[in-house]
Design a protein around this motif. Structure first.
Motif, short mmCIF file in Angstrom:
data_model
loop_
_atom_site.label_atom_id
_atom_site.label_comp_id
_atom_site.label_asym_id
_atom_site.label_seq_id
_atom_site.Cartn_x
_atom_site.Cartn_y
_atom_site.Cartn_z
N PHE A 127 26.06 -12.08 -48.76
CA PHE A 127 24.91 -12.68 -48.08
C PHE A 127 24.97 -14.18 -48.33
N PHE A 128 25.06 -14.98 -47.27
CA PHE A 128 25.17 -16.43 -47.43
C PHE A 128 23.87 -17.17 -47.19
N GLY A 129 22.87 -16.45 -46.70
CA GLY A 129 21.59 -17.14 -46.50
C GLY A 129 20.90 -16.67 -45.24
N CYS A 130 19.66 -17.07 -45.08
CA CYS A 130 18.90 -16.72 -43.88
C CYS A 130 17.90 -17.83 -43.61
N GLY A 131 17.30 -17.82 -42.47
CA GLY A 131 16.33 -18.87 -42.18
C GLY A 131 15.67 -18.67 -40.84
N ARG A 132 14.77 -19.58 -40.54
CA ARG A 132 14.04 -19.55 -39.28
C ARG A 132 14.17 -20.89 -38.60
N SER A 185 12.88 -22.84 -34.71
CA SER A 185 11.70 -22.61 -33.86
C SER A 185 11.91 -21.41 -32.93
N LYS A 186 13.12 -21.26 -32.39
CA LYS A 186 13.34 -20.20 -31.39
C LYS A 186 13.93 -18.92 -31.92
N PHE A 187 14.51 -18.96 -33.12
CA PHE A 187 15.18 -17.75 -33.60
C PHE A 187 15.19 -17.66 -35.13
N ASN A 188 15.42 -16.44 -35.61
CA ASN A 188 15.63 -16.18 -37.05
C ASN A 188 17.10 -15.81 -37.20
N TYR A 189 17.66 -16.05 -38.36
CA TYR A 189 19.07 -15.73 -38.52
C TYR A 189 19.39 -15.32 -39.96
N ILE A 190 20.51 -14.59 -40.08
CA ILE A 190 21.09 -14.34 -41.40
C ILE A 190 22.58 -14.63 -41.31
N ILE A 191 23.13 -15.09 -42.41
CA ILE A 191 24.56 -15.40 -42.46
C ILE A 191 25.20 -14.48 -43.50
N MET A 192 26.24 -13.77 -43.09
CA MET A 192 26.89 -12.79 -44.00
C MET A 192 28.39 -12.80 -43.77
N SER A 193 29.14 -12.04 -44.58
CA SER A 193 30.59 -12.03 -44.37
C SER A 193 30.93 -11.45 -43.00
N LEU A 194 32.02 -11.98 -42.48
CA LEU A 194 32.53 -11.52 -41.19
C LEU A 194 33.28 -10.21 -41.42
N LEU A 195 32.99 -9.21 -40.61
CA LEU A 195 33.69 -7.92 -40.75
C LEU A 195 34.67 -7.73 -39.59
N ALA A 228 32.31 -16.57 -41.32
CA ALA A 228 31.13 -15.75 -41.58
C ALA A 228 30.61 -15.20 -40.27
N ALA A 229 29.66 -14.28 -40.36
CA ALA A 229 29.00 -13.75 -39.17
C ALA A 229 27.54 -14.20 -39.25
N VAL A 230 27.02 -14.66 -38.12
CA VAL A 230 25.61 -15.07 -38.08
C VAL A 230 24.90 -14.11 -37.13
N LYS A 231 23.89 -13.44 -37.62
CA LYS A 231 23.13 -12.52 -36.77
C LYS A 231 21.81 -13.19 -36.44
N VAL A 232 21.49 -13.29 -35.18
CA VAL A 232 20.25 -13.99 -34.81
C VAL A 232 19.37 -13.09 -33.97
N GLU A 233 18.07 -13.28 -34.11
CA GLU A 233 17.13 -12.59 -33.23
C GLU A 233 16.13 -13.63 -32.75
N SER A 234 15.73 -13.50 -31.52
CA SER A 234 14.79 -14.44 -30.94
C SER A 234 13.44 -14.29 -31.63
N LYS A 286 21.99 -24.70 -40.56
CA LYS A 286 21.76 -25.09 -41.96
C LYS A 286 22.63 -26.27 -42.37
N GLU A 287 23.01 -27.08 -41.43
CA GLU A 287 23.87 -28.26 -41.65
C GLU A 287 25.25 -27.92 -42.22
N LYS A 288 25.55 -26.64 -42.34
CA LYS A 288 26.80 -26.28 -43.01
C LYS A 288 27.71 -25.38 -42.20
N TRP A 289 27.12 -24.60 -41.30
CA TRP A 289 27.89 -23.58 -40.61
C TRP A 289 28.01 -23.93 -39.14
N ILE A 290 29.22 -23.90 -38.63
CA ILE A 290 29.41 -24.23 -37.21
C ILE A 290 29.75 -22.96 -36.43
N ILE A 291 29.09 -22.77 -35.31
CA ILE A 291 29.29 -21.55 -34.50
C ILE A 291 30.63 -21.64 -33.77
#
Ligand code: ADP
Length: 304
Positions: free
Chosen positions: A82-87, A89-99, A48-54, A19-24
């Motif tokens: 909850f910081f956002g979510c998106g799609r 081409s290869k994966f869907n993701y959500i961004i949330m607080s890191l636990l 943050a934590a980013v959860k991705v699914e193919s 999302k041009e904002k979060w770096i892994i």
């Protein structure tokens, strides 16, 4: 459950930008259906934590997770931001607080395999409040277990968060009207060890079923194990639960007797009845007062 993706490639790598904002930063976990990465907000350095699914994977659970996190926004201090979510081409993701650490890992790290009464009662109160806040917005969790509660980070390091909403289900509409239960048998989903008998029997689950899982969880974290911990087959686990003589656990000092009435109370509930969360929380708080447990005393993992 049992379905863990094996030898799948990492969907993201350190340095990738979302999302041009979060770096892994790095991968921190593998779930049943996806991968979890730690990320940083480039502007502020916030983690943050980013959860991705193919997107090729059939069972997409992130949609439900994103829905729950979005609906819970600002409604509960026991649920990640909850910081956002998106799609992509290869994966869907959500961004949330890191636990931080989850309850299952913290229990396994104790010398004894169980928590002190002081720690267990304080965790119990927070877990019940977390479950209640989810139910208040009309969702069931349907996979309540120790590894789905984790501590926060930084100033939230003594607060428990409930997470992993991949199996959640909306049981009430936004006005609080219950959805009618389906009478078709549902295939088992969730985690056998903590599943209620209703879940074993393929029935539509209700609020009380999340509380049954909580009851089993509390016995596990205070006694150290559940009698069916080494069983694998669903039928055998179900029978062990039917025979479960919970009373004998309360003869032991380390299993708080305040949990004893939970079973009878939960047996009196059904899909339609709203559980009296205050009553259950009150039992645990009473136990804390009686033992003069101070909220600020160290939790087991904070002791040296
Ligand atoms: P799944 O639903 O696919 O099983 P989980 O949500 O349980 O996935 O997460 C898988 C792993 O990632 C777990 O080990 C969990 O501790 C970790 N994890 C999940 N969400 C977070 C988070 N917000 N912060 C830190 N770790 C997380």
């Amino acid at each position: 459950m049992g379905d863990k993706e094996k030898n799948v490639e990492d969907i993201l790598k350190p340095g990738d930008i979302i999302k041009e904002k979060w770096i892994i930063v790095k991968m921190i976990g593998m779930g049943g259906f996806g991968q979890i990465y730690e990320a940083k907000y480039m502007k502020s350095g916030e983690s943050a934590a980013v959860k991705v699914e193919s997107s090729q994977y059939d069972k997409q659970v992130l949609k439900m997770e994103a829905e729950v996190l979005q609906k819970m926004k600002g409604k509960s201090k026991y649920i990640c931001k909850f910081f956002g979510c998106g799609r992509e081409s290869k994966f869907n993701y959500i961004i949330m607080s890191l636990l931080g650490n989850n309850i299952s890992a913290l229990r396994k790290a104790t010398d004894s395999g169980y928590f002190s009464t002081s720690t267990a009662l304080r965790l119990g109160v927070q877990m019940l409040r977390a479950i209640r806040s989810l139910h208040d917005v009309g969702y069931l969790h349907r996979d309540v277990k120790p590894s789905n509660f984790a501590l926060g980070m930084g100033r939230h390091s003594r607060r428990l968060f409930i997470y992993d909403f991949g199996l959640a289900r909306k049981f009430a509409d936004d006005r609080g009207m219950l959805r009618p239960p389906r009478d078709t048998k549902c295939p088992f989903r969730g985690t056998l060890r903590y599943a209620s008998l209703n879940a074993h029997n393929g029935q539509e689950l209700g609020r009380h079923d999340d509380l049954w899982s909580f009851f089993y969880l509390m016995i596990e974290i205070t006694y150290g194990q559940l009698p069916w911990r080494s069983l694998r087959e669903a039928e055998r686990i179900k029978h062990a639960k039917m025979r479960f003589d919970h009373k004998r656990f309360f003869e032991l000092e380390r299993v708080p007797k305040e949990l004893k009435p939970f079973r009878e109370y939960l047996e009196s509930l059904d899909y339609y009845t709203k559980p009296n969360y205050d009553y259950l929380i009150g039992r645990l708080e009473f136990g804390m007062r009686e033992r003069k447990i101070d909220k600020s005393e160290p939790l087991d993992w904070e002791r040296l």
